[in-house]
Design a protein around this motif. Structure first.
Motif, PDB file in Angstrom:
ATOM      1  N   TRP B  98      10.800 -33.932 -27.842  1.00  0.00           N
ATOM      2  CA  TRP B  98      10.514 -33.724 -26.421  1.00  0.00           C
ATOM      3  C   TRP B  98       9.493 -32.603 -26.334  1.00  0.00           C
ATOM      4  O   TRP B  98       9.736 -31.504 -26.811  1.00  0.00           O
ATOM      5  CB  TRP B  98      11.779 -33.348 -25.652  1.00  0.00           C
ATOM      6  N   GLY B  99       8.376 -32.905 -25.689  1.00  0.00           N
ATOM      7  CA  GLY B  99       7.333 -31.899 -25.529  1.00  0.00           C
ATOM      8  C   GLY B  99       6.497 -31.763 -26.782  1.00  0.00           C
ATOM      9  O   GLY B  99       6.933 -32.099 -27.877  1.00  0.00           O
ATOM     10  N   GLY B 100       5.278 -31.263 -26.607  1.00  0.00           N
ATOM     11  CA  GLY B 100       4.420 -31.032 -27.763  1.00  0.00           C
ATOM     12  C   GLY B 100       3.815 -32.309 -28.305  1.00  0.00           C
ATOM     13  O   GLY B 100       3.725 -33.320 -27.622  1.00  0.00           O
ATOM     14  N   ASN B 101       3.432 -32.273 -29.558  1.00  0.00           N
ATOM     15  CA  ASN B 101       2.650 -33.356 -30.131  1.00  0.00           C
ATOM     16  C   ASN B 101       3.458 -34.579 -30.552  1.00  0.00           C
ATOM     17  O   ASN B 101       2.879 -35.590 -30.922  1.00  0.00           O
ATOM     18  CB  ASN B 101       1.873 -32.850 -31.348  1.00  0.00           C
ATOM     19  N   TYR B 102       4.764 -34.514 -30.533  1.00  0.00           N
ATOM     20  CA  TYR B 102       5.566 -35.607 -31.088  1.00  0.00           C
ATOM     21  C   TYR B 102       6.475 -36.257 -30.057  1.00  0.00           C
ATOM     22  O   TYR B 102       7.477 -36.846 -30.401  1.00  0.00           O
ATOM     23  CB  TYR B 102       6.397 -35.077 -32.265  1.00  0.00           C
ATOM     24  N   ALA B 103       6.114 -36.149 -28.791  1.00  0.00           N
ATOM     25  CA  ALA B 103       6.964 -36.681 -27.738  1.00  0.00           C
ATOM     26  C   ALA B 103       6.466 -38.005 -27.192  1.00  0.00           C
ATOM     27  O   ALA B 103       6.933 -38.444 -26.140  1.00  0.00           O
ATOM     28  CB  ALA B 103       7.091 -35.659 -26.597  1.00  0.00           C
ATOM     29  N   GLU B 104       5.532 -38.646 -27.897  1.00  0.00           N
ATOM     30  CA  GLU B 104       5.040 -39.936 -27.419  1.00  0.00           C
ATOM     31  C   GLU B 104       6.181 -40.936 -27.369  1.00  0.00           C
ATOM     32  O   GLU B 104       6.923 -41.102 -28.349  1.00  0.00           O
ATOM     33  CB  GLU B 104       3.929 -40.464 -28.330  1.00  0.00           C
TER      34      GLU B 104
END
Lengths: 111, 116
Positions: B98-104
């Motif tokens: 959740w959030g940042g670069n890995y929340a896609e």
């Protein structure tokens, strides 16, 4: 009012032309996603953005968190680009965990 | 890209019955979501789920709704009892973080639920 406003709500393009879709946020968005929902109903991931710009083929997207908007540019529109484009915003960690979608832009590309 | 599967693709049930919608999320993802979409309209967030718990739910997530993911199997949405207004396409999604670069978030193809 809508926390994620998409414009325009509908768009008709001639094949080969360019256009831009926009999302304006009234929430503190930290990441933005753009999706294409095709006529069969499937959601296709187009872009996932932290503030900045990404490009993929004929598509280019920018997310400006300071001014609370994101744009999706379509270059040389093709028939298969038709569908509904959604943007979705995530609030920052530590807030709520509720992604918010816009109402979509319905795009028809005609010959 | 990563695949999220949903079973069944279509479900028709009588009002008042129970229904369970199943989602097989991306294997290493930790956050799971359900959304409701009526007739190609706006995608409405229902709930998200992490580490065995509901993190957030919307007003659309009525008391008749429940979610669980027992022992890393399917992430399920149960509606008991169903109502006519529950007719919609339900999409499952998952993300690594959740959030940042890995929340896609990656979405499944949806389950079309028709309540008669």
């Amino acid at each position: 009012g809508d926390k994620v406003k998409q414009s325009p709500s509908a768009l008709s393009l001639q094949e080969g032309t360019n256009s831009a879709l926009r999302c304006n946020f009234s929430i503190a968005a930290t990441t933005v996603q753009w999706f294409l929902q095709n006529p069969r109903g499937s959601l296709i991931n187009l872009f996932y953005l932290v503030p900045g710009t990404k490009e993929n083929g004929r598509l280019k997207s920018t997310f400006n968190s300071k001014e609370s908007y994101s744009t999706l540019h379509i270059r040389d529109a093709q028939l298969e680009d038709s569908g509904t484009y959604f943007c979705a915003a995530d609030p920052p960690p530590g807030g709520n965990y509720k992604p918010t979608f816009g109402k979509g832009t319905s795009l028809v590309v005609h010959p | 890209g990563p695949k999220v599967l949903q079973i069944p693709s279509h479900q028709i049930i009588d009002m008042g019955q129970m229904v369970t919608l199943n989602c097989d999320p991306v294997s290493n993802h930790l956050y799971f979501y359900w959304y409701k979409q009526i007739l190609g309209q706006q995608m409405e967030f229902l709930v998200n789920f992490y580490n065995g718990k509901v993190m957030e739910k919307s007003k659309l997530f009525k008391d008749q709704f429940s979610v669980e993911r027992p022992d890393g199997s399917y992430f399920t949405l149960k509606i008991q009892p169903t109502a006519l207004e529950d007719s919609a396409v339900y999409f499952c999604a998952s993300s690594l973080a959740w959030g940042g670069n890995y929340a896609e978030q990656f979405f499944g193809p949806g389950t079309r639920l028709t309540v008669l």
